[in-house]
Design a protein around this motif. Structure first.
Motif, PDB file in Angstrom:
ATOM      1  N   ILE A  79      -3.722   0.988 -23.219  1.00  0.00           N
ATOM      2  CA  ILE A  79      -2.413   0.306 -23.116  1.00  0.00           C
ATOM      3  C   ILE A  79      -1.480   0.618 -22.247  1.00  0.00           C
ATOM      4  O   ILE A  79      -1.552   1.816 -22.056  1.00  0.00           O
ATOM      5  N   GLY A  80      -0.750  -0.301 -21.703  1.00  0.00           N
ATOM      6  CA  GLY A  80       0.574   0.099 -20.956  1.00  0.00           C
ATOM      7  C   GLY A  80       1.656  -0.895 -21.566  1.00  0.00           C
ATOM      8  O   GLY A  80       1.548  -1.936 -22.361  1.00  0.00           O
ATOM      9  N   LEU A  81       2.873  -0.002 -21.608  1.00  0.00           N
ATOM     10  CA  LEU A  81       3.974  -0.583 -22.442  1.00  0.00           C
ATOM     11  C   LEU A  81       5.167  -0.515 -21.311  1.00  0.00           C
ATOM     12  O   LEU A  81       5.706   0.316 -20.858  1.00  0.00           O
ATOM     13  N   LEU A  98       6.326   8.115 -10.920  1.00  0.00           N
ATOM     14  CA  LEU A  98       4.996   7.364 -11.073  1.00  0.00           C
ATOM     15  C   LEU A  98       3.881   8.553 -11.054  1.00  0.00           C
ATOM     16  O   LEU A  98       3.055   8.572 -11.786  1.00  0.00           O
ATOM     17  N   ARG A  99       4.048   9.512 -10.129  1.00  0.00           N
ATOM     18  CA  ARG A  99       3.171  10.750 -10.100  1.00  0.00           C
ATOM     19  C   ARG A  99       3.349  11.384 -11.486  1.00  0.00           C
ATOM     20  O   ARG A  99       2.210  12.012 -11.936  1.00  0.00           O
ATOM     21  N   LEU A 100       4.549  11.608 -11.965  1.00  0.00           N
ATOM     22  CA  LEU A 100       4.439  12.285 -13.350  1.00  0.00           C
ATOM     23  C   LEU A 100       3.752  11.472 -14.418  1.00  0.00           C
ATOM     24  O   LEU A 100       2.982  12.266 -15.031  1.00  0.00           O
ATOM     25  N   VAL A 101       3.770  10.091 -14.226  1.00  0.00           N
ATOM     26  CA  VAL A 101       3.099   9.295 -15.354  1.00  0.00           C
ATOM     27  C   VAL A 101       1.624   9.570 -15.172  1.00  0.00           C
ATOM     28  O   VAL A 101       0.915   9.798 -16.093  1.00  0.00           O
ATOM     29  N   GLY A 102       1.278   9.837 -14.185  1.00  0.00           N
ATOM     30  CA  GLY A 102      -0.229   9.934 -13.595  1.00  0.00           C
ATOM     31  C   GLY A 102      -0.710  11.164 -14.064  1.00  0.00           C
ATOM     32  O   GLY A 102      -1.738  11.240 -14.733  1.00  0.00           O
ATOM     33  N   VAL A 103       0.092  12.362 -13.892  1.00  0.00           N
ATOM     34  CA  VAL A 103      -0.361  13.678 -14.378  1.00  0.00           C
ATOM     35  C   VAL A 103      -0.454  13.738 -15.865  1.00  0.00           C
ATOM     36  O   VAL A 103      -1.264  14.104 -16.454  1.00  0.00           O
ATOM     37  N   LEU A 104       0.414  12.819 -16.644  1.00  0.00           N
ATOM     38  CA  LEU A 104       0.485  12.900 -17.991  1.00  0.00           C
ATOM     39  C   LEU A 104      -0.658  12.099 -18.759  1.00  0.00           C
ATOM     40  O   LEU A 104      -1.136  12.284 -19.744  1.00  0.00           O
ATOM     41  N   GLY A 108      -5.105  13.768 -12.821  1.00  0.00           N
ATOM     42  CA  GLY A 108      -5.228  14.802 -11.729  1.00  0.00           C
ATOM     43  C   GLY A 108      -4.019  14.416 -10.651  1.00  0.00           C
ATOM     44  O   GLY A 108      -3.989  13.349 -10.260  1.00  0.00           O
ATOM     45  N   ARG A 109      -3.934  15.578 -10.063  1.00  0.00           N
ATOM     46  CA  ARG A 109      -2.695  15.344  -9.136  1.00  0.00           C
ATOM     47  C   ARG A 109      -3.021  14.507  -7.829  1.00  0.00           C
ATOM     48  O   ARG A 109      -2.205  13.700  -7.295  1.00  0.00           O
ATOM     49  N   ALA A 110      -4.053  14.522  -7.337  1.00  0.00           N
ATOM     50  CA  ALA A 110      -4.582  13.865  -6.200  1.00  0.00           C
ATOM     51  C   ALA A 110      -4.452  12.264  -6.442  1.00  0.00           C
ATOM     52  O   ALA A 110      -4.220  11.575  -5.850  1.00  0.00           O
ATOM     53  N   ARG A 111      -5.270  11.998  -7.559  1.00  0.00           N
ATOM     54  CA  ARG A 111      -5.368  10.624  -7.964  1.00  0.00           C
ATOM     55  C   ARG A 111      -4.016  10.284  -8.502  1.00  0.00           C
ATOM     56  O   ARG A 111      -3.853   8.794  -8.129  1.00  0.00           O
ATOM     57  N   ALA A 112      -3.129  10.927  -8.924  1.00  0.00           N
ATOM     58  CA  ALA A 112      -1.829  10.463  -9.451  1.00  0.00           C
ATOM     59  C   ALA A 112      -0.938  10.256  -8.165  1.00  0.00           C
ATOM     60  O   ALA A 112      -0.283   9.202  -8.158  1.00  0.00           O
ATOM     61  N   ARG A 113      -1.273  10.952  -7.159  1.00  0.00           N
ATOM     62  CA  ARG A 113      -0.460  10.592  -5.835  1.00  0.00           C
ATOM     63  C   ARG A 113      -1.060   9.504  -5.245  1.00  0.00           C
ATOM     64  O   ARG A 113      -0.175   8.441  -4.596  1.00  0.00           O
ATOM     65  N   ALA A 114      -2.289   9.208  -5.131  1.00  0.00           N
ATOM     66  CA  ALA A 114      -2.914   7.983  -4.679  1.00  0.00           C
ATOM     67  C   ALA A 114      -2.346   6.645  -5.495  1.00  0.00           C
ATOM     68  O   ALA A 114      -1.978   5.697  -4.812  1.00  0.00           O
ATOM     69  N   VAL A 115      -2.501   6.527  -6.454  1.00  0.00           N
ATOM     70  CA  VAL A 115      -2.013   5.701  -7.306  1.00  0.00           C
ATOM     71  C   VAL A 115      -0.528   5.325  -7.319  1.00  0.00           C
ATOM     72  O   VAL A 115      -0.334   4.086  -7.413  1.00  0.00           O
ATOM     73  N   ALA A 116       0.313   6.377  -7.165  1.00  0.00           N
ATOM     74  CA  ALA A 116       1.879   6.094  -7.000  1.00  0.00           C
ATOM     75  C   ALA A 116       1.945   5.068  -5.752  1.00  0.00           C
ATOM     76  O   ALA A 116       2.752   4.353  -5.764  1.00  0.00           O
ATOM     77  N   ASP A 117       1.340   5.837  -4.805  1.00  0.00           N
ATOM     78  CA  ASP A 117       1.592   5.241  -3.469  1.00  0.00           C
ATOM     79  C   ASP A 117       1.012   3.937  -3.392  1.00  0.00           C
ATOM     80  O   ASP A 117       1.954   2.861  -2.996  1.00  0.00           O
ATOM     81  N   GLU A 118      -0.038   3.480  -4.132  1.00  0.00           N
ATOM     82  CA  GLU A 118      -0.427   2.194  -4.131  1.00  0.00           C
ATOM     83  C   GLU A 118       0.412   1.282  -4.935  1.00  0.00           C
ATOM     84  O   GLU A 118       0.705   0.048  -4.370  1.00  0.00           O
ATOM     85  N   LEU A 119       0.808   1.728  -6.077  1.00  0.00           N
ATOM     86  CA  LEU A 119       1.843   0.839  -6.870  1.00  0.00           C
ATOM     87  C   LEU A 119       3.073   0.644  -6.106  1.00  0.00           C
ATOM     88  O   LEU A 119       3.782  -0.577  -6.278  1.00  0.00           O
ATOM     89  N   LEU A 120       3.825   1.826  -5.614  1.00  0.00           N
ATOM     90  CA  LEU A 120       4.952   1.546  -4.901  1.00  0.00           C
ATOM     91  C   LEU A 120       4.883   0.486  -3.720  1.00  0.00           C
ATOM     92  O   LEU A 120       5.653  -0.153  -3.453  1.00  0.00           O
ATOM     93  N   GLU A 121       3.794   0.437  -3.143  1.00  0.00           N
ATOM     94  CA  GLU A 121       3.553  -0.499  -2.117  1.00  0.00           C
ATOM     95  C   GLU A 121       3.322  -1.916  -2.561  1.00  0.00           C
ATOM     96  O   GLU A 121       4.011  -3.104  -2.411  1.00  0.00           O
ATOM     97  N   SER A 122       2.723  -2.026  -3.792  1.00  0.00           N
ATOM     98  CA  SER A 122       2.357  -3.312  -4.400  1.00  0.00           C
ATOM     99  C   SER A 122       3.749  -3.854  -4.976  1.00  0.00           C
ATOM    100  O   SER A 122       3.847  -5.208  -4.867  1.00  0.00           O
ATOM    101  N   PHE A 123       4.580  -3.042  -5.512  1.00  0.00           N
ATOM    102  CA  PHE A 123       5.913  -3.664  -6.078  1.00  0.00           C
ATOM    103  C   PHE A 123       7.036  -3.560  -5.192  1.00  0.00           C
ATOM    104  O   PHE A 123       8.290  -3.688  -5.618  1.00  0.00           O
ATOM    105  N   LEU A 146       7.551  -1.446 -14.774  1.00  0.00           N
ATOM    106  CA  LEU A 146       6.300  -2.218 -14.751  1.00  0.00           C
ATOM    107  C   LEU A 146       5.219  -1.368 -14.153  1.00  0.00           C
ATOM    108  O   LEU A 146       4.071  -1.223 -14.574  1.00  0.00           O
ATOM    109  N   ALA A 147       5.314  -0.731 -12.940  1.00  0.00           N
ATOM    110  CA  ALA A 147       4.495  -0.029 -12.154  1.00  0.00           C
ATOM    111  C   ALA A 147       4.060   1.124 -13.015  1.00  0.00           C
ATOM    112  O   ALA A 147       2.921   1.331 -12.919  1.00  0.00           O
ATOM    113  N   ALA A 148       4.946   1.784 -13.569  1.00  0.00           N
ATOM    114  CA  ALA A 148       4.631   2.895 -14.514  1.00  0.00           C
ATOM    115  C   ALA A 148       3.673   2.708 -15.630  1.00  0.00           C
ATOM    116  O   ALA A 148       2.816   3.379 -15.828  1.00  0.00           O
ATOM    117  N   SER A 149       3.829   1.580 -16.379  1.00  0.00           N
ATOM    118  CA  SER A 149       2.865   0.991 -17.269  1.00  0.00           C
ATOM    119  C   SER A 149       1.744   0.566 -16.780  1.00  0.00           C
ATOM    120  O   SER A 149       1.038   0.491 -17.618  1.00  0.00           O
TER     121      SER A 149
END
Length: 313
Positions: A79-81, A98-104, A108-123, A146-149
Motif C-alpha cells: 500500500i501507499g498512504l 524520495l530517495r530516503l523513502v526508496g531506501v526504506l 537499493g540506492r540506484a533504484r531509489a535514485r531512479a524512481v525519485a527522479d522519475e517521480l519528481l519529473e512526473s509531479f 503523494l509522490a512519496a506514497s
C-alpha cells in the motif's frame, strides 16, 4: 472482478465516542472509491484501520488480499498512504526525501535514485528537487507527499483528504496524477469533503455519517436519489418567498424548498413543460425574479438529502 479492499463490520470507539459503528466496504481492483463525510464522520479512522495504523475493536478487513490484523506487514508492503498532513522531512530536499523513502522500502540506492527522479519529473517538481522542503509551497509539499506514497509502486493507495487547502492548479495536478495511477491498475480509496473531487475521480461513492455508511453507489446513482433536474429561482424580494413556494407547488415532483432568503428550488416533473408552467405561475402572482435556472442535482444535494447537513459540517 475481485476486490482490492474489503471491510465488514468495522467498529472503533475512543472512550465513550463511537467513531465507527459497523462500516462495510468493497473496492474492486483498479477502481476509485470516494468516501464522503464531514469532520468526525469516521473517514480517517477507517483509513488508519485499513492501513494497519489502528486496530479495529470489531470487524474484519482485507487489503491487497491480506488480513490487516493477521498480516499487517504484508499489507504495508503493498500500500501507499497520503495522510491529511504531509509526512516529509523539512530539512531534506525533495529529491532526498524520495530517495530516503526508496531506501526504506529496500529498493537499493540506484533504484531509489531512479524512481525519485522519475517521480519528481512526473509531479512537476524537478526544478525544485534540490531545494529544502521547508521552502516548498503547500501545493508542492502535497505533490511531493503523494509522490512519496508511490515510490514503492503500491497496489492500493489510500488518500486521506489529499487536496484540502490546495489552489486549483495544484489540485488539478494531483487529480491528473491520481488518474494516471488508476489507469496503471492501482486501486484508490479517497476520503474527501469536496463533492466535486468525488465527482471527478470516483467510480463509486460511499457516504459516511456518524460512523455509519448511509449510502453507496456511482455518483450518478446517488444523484438520482434526490430526483432529476431542479429548477432554482432567485427572487428579487425575499418577502415573495412564501408566494413563490405556493406558486411552484404544482410543478415539481415534490414540495419546493427555500435555499436561503431569496432562492426557491423544486424538482421538475416534466422537463421543459414544467419550466414553462413555473414561469407562468410566478408571473401570475406578479413575483419578480432575478434569476431562473435549471441544473442537475450535485453530490452536495445528495449529501444534504442523506445527512441533513453539508459535507463540511
Amino acid at each position: 472482478m475481485d476486490n482490492a479492499i474489503e471491510a465488514e463490520g468495522l467498529r472503533k470507539a475512543y472512550g465513550g465516542h463511537q467513531a465507527l459503528r459497523g462500516v462495510d466496504l468493497a473496492v474492486p481492483r483498479g477502481t476509485v472509491l470516494g468516501v464522503l463525510g464531514p469532520n468526525g464522520a469516521g473517514k480517517t479512522t477507517t483509513v488508519r484501520i485499513l492501513a494497519t495504523l489502528l486496530t479495529a475493536d470489531a470487524g474484519t478487513a482485507r487489503v491487497a488480499g491480506h488480513d490487516v490484523r493477521r498480516h499487517p506487514g504484508l499489507v504495508r508492503s503493498r500500500i501507499g498512504l497520503t495522510g491529511q498532513y504531509a509526512a516529509l522531512d523539512d530539512k531534506l530536499t525533495g529529491r532526498e526525501n524520495l530517495r530516503l523513502v526508496g531506501v526504506l522500502h529496500h529498493l537499493g540506492r540506484a533504484r531509489a535514485r531512479a524512481v525519485a527522479d522519475e517521480l519528481l519529473e512526473s509531479f512537476e517538481l524537478a526544478d525544485a528537487a534540490d531545494r529544502p522542503v521547508k521552502g516548498y509551497s503547500g501545493g508542492m509539499r502535497r505533490r511531493l507527499d503523494l509522490a512519496a506514497s508511490l515510490v514503492a509502486e503500491p497496489e492500493v493507495l489510500f488518500l486521506d483528504e489529499p487536496t484540502t487547502g490546495l489552489d486549483p492548479h495544484s489540485r488539478n495536478t494531483l487529480w491528473k496524477r491520481i488518474r494516471a495511477q488508476v489507469d496503471a491498475g492501482v486501486t484508490v480509496l479517497l476520503t474527501t469533503q469536496y463533492l466535486e473531487e468525488a465527482d471527478q475521480l470516483a467510480d463509486r461513492v460511499v457516504v459516511v455519517d456518524a460512523g455509519r455508511v448511509v449510502a453507496e453507489g456511482t455518483p450518478d446513482q446517488l444523484k438520482r436519489k434526490v430526483g432529476g433536474e431542479r429548477l432554482s429561482v432567485t427572487l428579487v424580494d425575499p418577502a415573495d418567498s412564501a408566494s413563490a413556494l405556493s406558486a411552484l407547488a404544482g410543478v415539481g415532483t415534490d414540495a419546493p424548498v427555500r435555499q436561503g432568503e431569496r432562492v426557491v428550488q423544486v424538482s421538475l416533473a416534466a422537463g421543459i413543460g414544467s419550466i414553462a408552467d413555473a414561469a407562468t405561475a410566478l408571473a401570475g402572482l406578479d413575483i419578480a425574479v432575478e434569476d431562473f435556472g435549471v441544473r442537475r442535482p450535485s453530490l452536495d444535494d445528495v449529501f444534504l438529502a442523506l445527512t441533513g447537513h453539508g459535507a463540511t459540517a
